[in-house]
Design a protein around this motif. Structure first.
Motif, mmCIF file in Angstrom:
data_model
loop_
_atom_site.group_PDB
_atom_site.id
_atom_site.type_symbol
_atom_site.label_atom_id
_atom_site.label_comp_id
_atom_site.label_asym_id
_atom_site.label_seq_id
_atom_site.Cartn_x
_atom_site.Cartn_y
_atom_site.Cartn_z
ATOM 1 N N ILE A 25 0.856 -1.183 0.000
ATOM 2 C CA ILE A 25 0.000 0.000 0.000
ATOM 3 C C ILE A 25 0.891 1.231 0.000
ATOM 4 O O ILE A 25 1.796 1.358 0.825
ATOM 5 C CB ILE A 25 -0.928 -0.005 1.223
ATOM 6 N N SER A 26 0.631 2.144 -0.925
ATOM 7 C CA SER A 26 1.427 3.370 -1.016
ATOM 8 C C SER A 26 0.644 4.617 -0.605
ATOM 9 O O SER A 26 1.245 5.620 -0.252
ATOM 10 C CB SER A 26 1.963 3.555 -2.443
ATOM 11 N N HIS A 27 -0.681 4.555 -0.682
ATOM 12 C CA HIS A 27 -1.527 5.696 -0.347
ATOM 13 C C HIS A 27 -2.747 5.216 0.439
ATOM 14 O O HIS A 27 -3.349 4.205 0.079
ATOM 15 C CB HIS A 27 -2.032 6.401 -1.611
ATOM 16 N N ILE A 28 -3.111 5.958 1.468
ATOM 17 C CA ILE A 28 -4.303 5.660 2.274
ATOM 18 C C ILE A 28 -5.102 6.949 2.438
ATOM 19 O O ILE A 28 -4.532 8.012 2.702
ATOM 20 C CB ILE A 28 -3.918 5.105 3.662
ATOM 21 N N SER A 29 -6.403 6.848 2.291
ATOM 22 C CA SER A 29 -7.277 8.003 2.468
ATOM 23 C C SER A 29 -7.360 8.376 3.948
ATOM 24 O O SER A 29 -7.640 7.518 4.798
ATOM 25 C CB SER A 29 -8.678 7.689 1.949
ATOM 26 N N LEU A 30 -7.128 9.624 4.255
ATOM 27 C CA LEU A 30 -7.274 10.090 5.632
ATOM 28 C C LEU A 30 -8.749 10.280 5.985
ATOM 29 O O LEU A 30 -9.104 10.350 7.150
ATOM 30 C CB LEU A 30 -6.517 11.407 5.833
ATOM 31 N N PHE A 31 -9.590 10.345 4.968
ATOM 32 C CA PHE A 31 -11.023 10.547 5.175
ATOM 33 C C PHE A 31 -11.698 9.271 5.670
ATOM 34 O O PHE A 31 -12.369 9.263 6.689
ATOM 35 C CB PHE A 31 -11.679 11.031 3.880
ATOM 36 N N ASP A 32 -11.508 8.163 4.926
ATOM 37 C CA ASP A 32 -12.205 6.919 5.290
ATOM 38 C C ASP A 32 -11.252 5.735 5.455
ATOM 39 O O ASP A 32 -11.685 4.608 5.604
ATOM 40 C CB ASP A 32 -13.286 6.591 4.262
ATOM 41 N N HIS A 33 -9.958 5.981 5.412
ATOM 42 C CA HIS A 33 -8.915 4.968 5.610
ATOM 43 C C HIS A 33 -8.927 3.870 4.540
ATOM 44 O O HIS A 33 -8.421 2.782 4.771
ATOM 45 C CB HIS A 33 -8.986 4.356 7.015
ATOM 46 N N SER A 34 -9.496 4.163 3.373
ATOM 47 C CA SER A 34 -9.482 3.190 2.286
ATOM 48 C C SER A 34 -8.122 3.212 1.589
ATOM 49 O O SER A 34 -7.387 4.200 1.638
ATOM 50 C CB SER A 34 -10.605 3.479 1.286
ATOM 51 N N VAL A 35 -7.808 2.106 0.929
ATOM 52 C CA VAL A 35 -6.568 2.006 0.163
ATOM 53 C C VAL A 35 -6.707 2.898 -1.065
ATOM 54 O O VAL A 35 -7.641 2.750 -1.847
ATOM 55 C CB VAL A 35 -6.288 0.548 -0.251
ATOM 56 N N GLU A 36 -5.784 3.817 -1.240
ATOM 57 C CA GLU A 36 -5.830 4.759 -2.359
ATOM 58 C C GLU A 36 -4.735 4.518 -3.386
ATOM 59 O O GLU A 36 -4.775 5.072 -4.469
ATOM 60 C CB GLU A 36 -5.699 6.197 -1.838
ATOM 61 N N GLY A 37 -3.722 3.731 -3.029
ATOM 62 C CA GLY A 37 -2.641 3.474 -3.976
ATOM 63 C C GLY A 37 -1.894 2.206 -3.630
ATOM 64 O O GLY A 37 -1.795 1.820 -2.462
ATOM 65 N N LEU A 38 -1.377 1.561 -4.677
ATOM 66 C CA LEU A 38 -0.615 0.325 -4.526
ATOM 67 C C LEU A 38 0.674 0.426 -5.333
ATOM 68 O O LEU A 38 0.740 1.157 -6.328
ATOM 69 C CB LEU A 38 -1.421 -0.869 -5.042
#
Length: 77
Positions: A25-38
């Motif tokens: 995982i390279s990116h995580i949403s600070l809003f809902d903690h979803s995976v945003e990047g790999l």
């Protein structure tokens, strides 16, 4: 260590527990903690699940376009 302002489109999410060992995982949403990047650990592949803006407008995600271009140039040699 950075925060980006992005446009979200969450029609689906990635289950972090379903990722193989060679993907991180390279990116995580600070809003809902979803995976945003790999990012693949050994292959020249990465992705983001948001709309990276290049121009006109914000340039927060320009580094993604630069990374992509660098990976293409490495693949040529």
């Amino acid at each position: 260590g950075k925060i980006e302002i992005t446009s979200q489109n969450h029609g689906f999410v990635v289950d972090p527990d379903s990722l193989p060992d060679d993907v991180e995982i390279s990116h995580i949403s600070l809003f809902d903690h979803s995976v945003e990047g790999l990012r693949h650990k050994s292959k020249p592949a990465f992705c983001v699940q948001y709309h990276p803006e290049s121009s006109p407008g914000p340039h927060d995600s320009r580094y993604l376009f630069e990374r992509f271009t660098a990976l293409m140039n490495q693949g040529r040699s």
